[in-house]
Design an enzyme around this catalytic site. Structure first.
Site: not given
Ligand SMILES: NC(=O)c1ccc[n+]([C@@H]2O[C@H](COP(=O)([O-])OP(=O)(O)OC[C@H]3O[C@@H](n4cnc5c(N)ncnc54)[C@H](O)[C@@H]3O)[C@@H](O)[C@H]2O)c1
Length: 436
Positions: A159, A267
């Protein structure tokens, strides 16, 4: 090539837009009707650099479509990517309910060959479960002779740099168990092969494991450096020097060696937990990863501890400012962000908290509500503050006017959770970093 991407989150939307940019006909499907309606209006559900113009361009070229009904999309496509969330279950294992729900939906309406590719991060054995769920639904409908393949194609994008990562990946990992699946995915990734990056074909369990091993390795480097940084404080060493000293060793390399106030995001925390749980399910204990988690949880509390110690545990009623809320720069994602842990500690201790983030303010309002003051900019945040916490290393925080900051604060205490600043003494701040 016509493909469907199921789940229009960080991974699904970026993958869909990028495949469309490469010329594929992409149908993005999500159960969230509001999100799909917004996307059809051109409104992005997430902040990600370069994404919006790419989506717009490909929608206008009729290569990118947003839908809510998978059964209508299925007859149109050859490949279906599953990119739905796999959040942690109560015991830390990956919750596969969304993945398996998609598999069942596919089985309920599929009537010709499809390749089903799992892009979500899933534990070893999940593709087998996906296959069984599809097969069960086909059999129920009397469509048992419809052929299909499953494959694993874990996503490694970051990201904040997602479009770039997707378009120019270090490698693409693909787990397959049939030549037909391999051929289809070779064709799909062909345009990117021209850029000379590698597609690594392997068996499905190895592909599934590769994703977890990669994230676990990166999380381990971060926690290892945080542990070293904490020890540096005890023995009078400077972790910034140590980092350079070891990062210049080509066997070690310099990436992911930055000490700080802990890793967050959607994550690392969940994938480390899931890998620990996969091991437990198999009667094995991941001792290194248990420690990685422990160190990270402790690290997220460190900024408050420094502040509390500085004020001799007398922090009730003090005003503090926080610069940076997202779990890292370049995104508005606040999942497992250190800022959330810090804000909770500060509020429990009776402090008044002002926050500022260039992008994540709306997300913060959604998560924290009115328990904190939302500042208009970084200078507004520090007015009358007894401490300034630097939590997310956005570029706009690099070179503020320290004179203005100092003049606005009640006491110029700067607690830098990212070791970004190197302020000369003449600036008059009390500076605390991590491991220095
Ligand atoms: N975010 C990242 O940086 C990143 C990077 C690599 C891999 N991954 C993995 O990719 C997967 C997706 O992550 P994300 O961050 O994009 O998730 P996300 O939460 O941002 O998005 C998931 C989307 O799936 C949709 N969804 C849920 N059930 C559905 C269903 N039955 N049918 C259609 N849509 C459904 C949700 O509405 C949501 O929009 C996870 O397994 C994650 O671990 C994420």
């Amino acid at each position: 090539m016509k493909i469907a991407i199921i789940g229009v989150g960080y991974v699904g939307l970026v993958s869909g837009a990028c495949f469309a940019e490469l010329g594929a006909d992409v149908y993005c499907v999500d159960v969230d009707e509001r999100k799909i309606a917004q996307l059809r209006e051109g409104v992005m559900p997430i902040y990600e650099a370069r994404l919006q113009p790419m989506v717009k361009r490909n929608v206008e070229a009729s290569r990118l479509h947003f839908e809510t009904d998978l059964s209508l999309v299925l007859p149109l496509v050859e490949i279906v990517f599953i990119a739905v969330g796999t959040p942690p279950d109560q015991d830390g294992s990956a919750d596969l309910s969304h993945v398996l729900e998609v598999a069942r939906t596919i089985g309920k309406s599929m009537d010709s060959y499809k390749l089903i590719v799992c892009k979500s991060t899933v534990p070893v054995g999940t593709s087998r479960k996906v296959k069984a769920a599809i097969r069960e639904e086909l059999d129920k409908r009397g469509f048992g002779d419809v052929e299909f393949d499953v494959a694993s194609n874990p996503e490694f994008l970051k990201e904040g740099n997602a479009v770039e990562d997707f378009m120019k990946p270090d490698r693409v990992v693909v787990g397959v168990e049939s030549d037909r699946a391999k051929e289809l995915l070779t064709y799909l990734y062909k345009p990117m092969q021209l850029n000379n990056f590698r597609v690594l074909f392997m068996d499905i369990p190895s592909a599934e494991m590769t994703k977890y091993a990669a994230n676990a390795m990166l999380a381990t480097r971060i926690s290892f450096m945080n542990d070293i940084a904490n020890l540096c404080e005890y023995v009078g060493a400077d972790v910034n020097m140590v980092r350079r000293g070891i990062g210049s060793d080509s066997r070690i390399g310099s990436k992911f060696l930055y000490p700080g106030c802990g890793y967050g995001g959607s994550c690392f925390p969940k994938d480390v937990k899931a890998l620990i749980q996969t091991a437990r399910d198999n009667g094995y204990e991941m001792r290194v990863l248990n420690a990685v988690e422990d160190v990270n949880a402790r690290q997220k509390k460190l900024l408050f501890e420094k502040f509390d110690r500085y004020y001799n545990h007398d922090v009730k009623g003090r005003k503090v400012a926080i610069w940076g809320l997202s779990f890292k720069p370049g995104t508005d994602d606040m999942r497992e962000a250190t800022s959330l842990v810090l804000i909770q500690q500060l509020l429990e201790a009776g402090c008044e908290v002002s926050v500022y983030d260039p992008i994540a303010m709306d997300e913060a309002k959604r998560r924290i509500g009115d328990k904190v003051r939302y500042a208009n900019d970084l200078y507004d945040a520090v007015i009358d503050a007894d401490a300034l916490f630097h939590v997310t290393e956005w570029k706009e925080f690099r070179m503020p006017s320290w004179e203005v900051v100092k003049r606005s604060m009640n006491n110029p205490l700067l607690i830098d959770g990212r070791n970004v600043y190197d302020l000369p003494d003449s600036f008059g701040f009390t500076y605390m970093g991590i491991g220095i």
